[in-house]
Design an enzyme around this catalytic site. Structure first.
Site, PDB file in Angstrom:
ATOM      1  N   GLU A 124     -39.456  21.452  23.658  1.00 27.24           N
ATOM      2  CA  GLU A 124     -39.901  20.377  22.470  1.00 27.24           C
ATOM      3  C   GLU A 124     -40.484  19.172  22.586  1.00 27.24           C
ATOM      4  O   GLU A 124     -40.636  18.391  23.973  1.00 27.24           O
ATOM      5  CB  GLU A 124     -38.136  19.624  22.128  1.00 27.24           C
ATOM      6  CG  GLU A 124     -38.295  18.767  21.130  1.00 27.24           C
ATOM      7  CD  GLU A 124     -36.806  18.396  21.127  1.00 27.24           C
ATOM      8  OE1 GLU A 124     -36.344  17.677  20.192  1.00 27.24           O
ATOM      9  OE2 GLU A 124     -35.817  19.151  21.717  1.00 27.24           O
ATOM     10  N   ASP A 156     -33.768  14.172  40.195  1.00 27.42           N
ATOM     11  CA  ASP A 156     -35.680  13.592  40.800  1.00 27.42           C
ATOM     12  C   ASP A 156     -35.524  12.130  39.705  1.00 27.42           C
ATOM     13  O   ASP A 156     -36.370  12.324  39.366  1.00 27.42           O
ATOM     14  CB  ASP A 156     -36.368  14.299  40.852  1.00 27.42           C
ATOM     15  CG  ASP A 156     -37.866  13.704  41.306  1.00 27.42           C
ATOM     16  OD1 ASP A 156     -38.062  12.969  41.893  1.00 27.42           O
ATOM     17  OD2 ASP A 156     -38.596  15.173  40.834  1.00 27.42           O
TER      18      ASP A 156
HETATM   19  P1  ADP Z   1     -45.244  17.807  36.179  1.00 32.28           P
HETATM   20  O1  ADP Z   1     -44.144  18.520  36.084  1.00 32.28           O
HETATM   21  O2  ADP Z   1     -46.401  17.584  36.769  1.00 32.28           O
HETATM   22  O3  ADP Z   1     -44.535  16.578  36.635  1.00 32.28           O
HETATM   23  P2  ADP Z   1     -43.645  16.186  33.889  1.00 32.28           P
HETATM   24  O4  ADP Z   1     -42.611  16.766  33.535  1.00 32.28           O
HETATM   25  O5  ADP Z   1     -43.607  14.789  35.097  1.00 32.28           O
HETATM   26  O6  ADP Z   1     -44.810  16.654  35.120  1.00 32.28           O
HETATM   27  O7  ADP Z   1     -44.859  15.402  32.633  1.00 32.28           O
HETATM   28  C1  ADP Z   1     -46.363  14.798  32.515  1.00 32.28           C
HETATM   29  C2  ADP Z   1     -46.157  14.153  31.918  1.00 32.28           C
HETATM   30  O8  ADP Z   1     -46.351  14.872  30.141  1.00 32.28           O
HETATM   31  C3  ADP Z   1     -45.533  13.075  31.244  1.00 32.28           C
HETATM   32  O9  ADP Z   1     -45.875  12.333  32.115  1.00 32.28           O
HETATM   33  C4  ADP Z   1     -44.598  12.832  30.368  1.00 32.28           C
HETATM   34  O10 ADP Z   1     -45.852  12.274  30.156  1.00 32.28           O
HETATM   35  C5  ADP Z   1     -45.433  13.368  29.477  1.00 32.28           C
HETATM   36  N1  ADP Z   1     -44.364  14.328  29.359  1.00 32.28           N
HETATM   37  C6  ADP Z   1     -43.101  14.852  29.804  1.00 32.28           C
HETATM   38  N2  ADP Z   1     -42.597  16.087  28.522  1.00 32.28           N
HETATM   39  C7  ADP Z   1     -42.537  15.935  27.535  1.00 32.28           C
HETATM   40  C8  ADP Z   1     -42.388  16.509  26.503  1.00 32.28           C
HETATM   41  N3  ADP Z   1     -40.771  16.796  26.368  1.00 32.28           N
HETATM   42  N4  ADP Z   1     -42.921  15.925  25.588  1.00 32.28           N
HETATM   43  C9  ADP Z   1     -44.182  15.089  25.720  1.00 32.28           C
HETATM   44  N5  ADP Z   1     -44.708  14.385  26.512  1.00 32.28           N
HETATM   45  C10 ADP Z   1     -43.906  15.224  27.923  1.00 32.28           C
END
Ligand code: ADP
Length: 303
Positions: free
Chosen positions: A103, A211
């Site tokens: 999502e 985390d």
């Molecule tokens: P990584 O696994 O590389 O650390 P993240 O989970 O932090 O990546 O996701 C990267 C970026 O994407 C986040 O900083 C956030 O801004 C955005 N993001 C993460 N999950 C979602 C989501 N479900 N919907 C919209 N944006 C997201």
């Protein structure tokens, strides 16, 4: 490892067709910035809907099976928003690697009592039943997962303190000995010997995000905090609280409300840096020497 939760596909197109019907196509794929481990994208579907996608190398599909499992564990508490995971897999076309679809969180304005609500919700996550992940009253997790891109060792222990020493600090110290030198290594071994005198057993086990820094909290459409990118395990709730303080970004209202919802055991401030030493060591091991002074500083606090 037994990651059975993630439904897997061999192409992103097949995955989208399976969830949204074969008439729905991918109309756009835009990079999302922010992550430091995976590539992140916003997919726009032909019906206008948005989906969040992460991708990585083919051999790192286990990052995503672990992430899906962690999000599902937090979702199961029903206490706080987490993005609903659709599926994952390995795609040889668009991303030539592994992918995870979930999502898309459409960040809106924070609601007025955002921090208080977030604190109450996190306290509720920490109060949730943990028997699905460890035997009742135990700590840890059934199998390894990841902290960032690094392996997070897990086993199930009756003692939180033994778990924290053997699955959190020891494996990170072992990887970091070459940074620490002879003196640093001696300090590390002395500290590991003293952990029983520093940490306390919790009043009850808690499911932890694992985390919990500000980059892993997003604002949902409901104006409330949503959690992403967990490294879940069952432990002492203090370890999540400590991580929120490591890089900052959480308001005083959050801490006041958390303490009101879940009074903390005396002496937390004295234990906080030791919990965060795990993350500092992980950063030292992943990103190198710039984290060494902080690691040495924390070790010296306790010796
Ligand atoms: P990584 O696994 O590389 O650390 P993240 O989970 O932090 O990546 O996701 C990267 C970026 O994407 C986040 O900083 C956030 O801004 C955005 N993001 C993460 N999950 C979602 C989501 N479900 N919907 C919209 N944006 C997201």
């Amino acid at each position: 490892m037994d990651f059975t939760l993630l439904q897997q596909f061999t192409s992103i197109e097949d995955a989208i067709a399976s969830f949204f019907g074969s008439r729905v196509k991918i109309a756009g794929m835009d990079r999302v910035s922010g992550g430091d481990i995976n590539q992140a994208y916003r997919l726009t579907l032909s019906d206008g809907a948005h989906i969040f996608m992460k991708s990585n190398k083919k051999e790192n599909l286990s990052f995503f099976t672990a992430e899906a499992e962690g999000l599902a564990a937090i979702a199961k508490t029903g206490a706080i928003g987490v993005p609903h995971v659709l599926c994952g897999g390995v795609d040889e076309g668009r991303v030539k690697g592994s992918f995870l679809l979930m999502e898309f969180i459409e960040g809106k304005m924070r609601k007025k009592d955002y921090w208080e609500t977030f604190a109450y919700q996190l306290a509720a996550v920490h109060r949730a039943e943990t028997a699905d992940y460890t035997a009742k009253g135990a700590y840890g997790f059934a199998h390894d997962n990841f902290i960032g891109a690094g392996k997070q060792k897990n086993k199930v222990y009756d003692s939180w303190i033994s778990f924290f020493r053997e699955c959190r600090l020891e494996p990170q110290f072992e990887k970091a000995f070459h940074f620490l030198g002879t003196e640093g290594k001696k300090k590390a071994l002395r500290l590991l010997d003293r952990i029983d005198h520093i940490l306390v057993e919790p009043e009850h086990p808690s499911l932890l995000h694992g985390d919990l820094w500000s980059g892993n909290v997003m604002v949902g459409e409901d104006g409330k905090a949503w959690l992403i990118d967990p490294a879940v395990y069952v432990g002492h709730a203090e370890a999540d609280l400590a991580m929120t303080e490591l890089f900052g970004g959480f308001s005083k209202a959050f801490y006041d409300a958390y303490r009101e919802a879940a009074p903390m055991q005396p002496g937390y401030e004295r234990r906080r840096s030791l919990y965060n030493l795990y993350h500092l060591l992980n950063h030292l091991n992943m990103f190198g020497l710039s984290y060494l002074p902080s690691v040495i500083g924390v070790m010296e606090e306790y010796l």
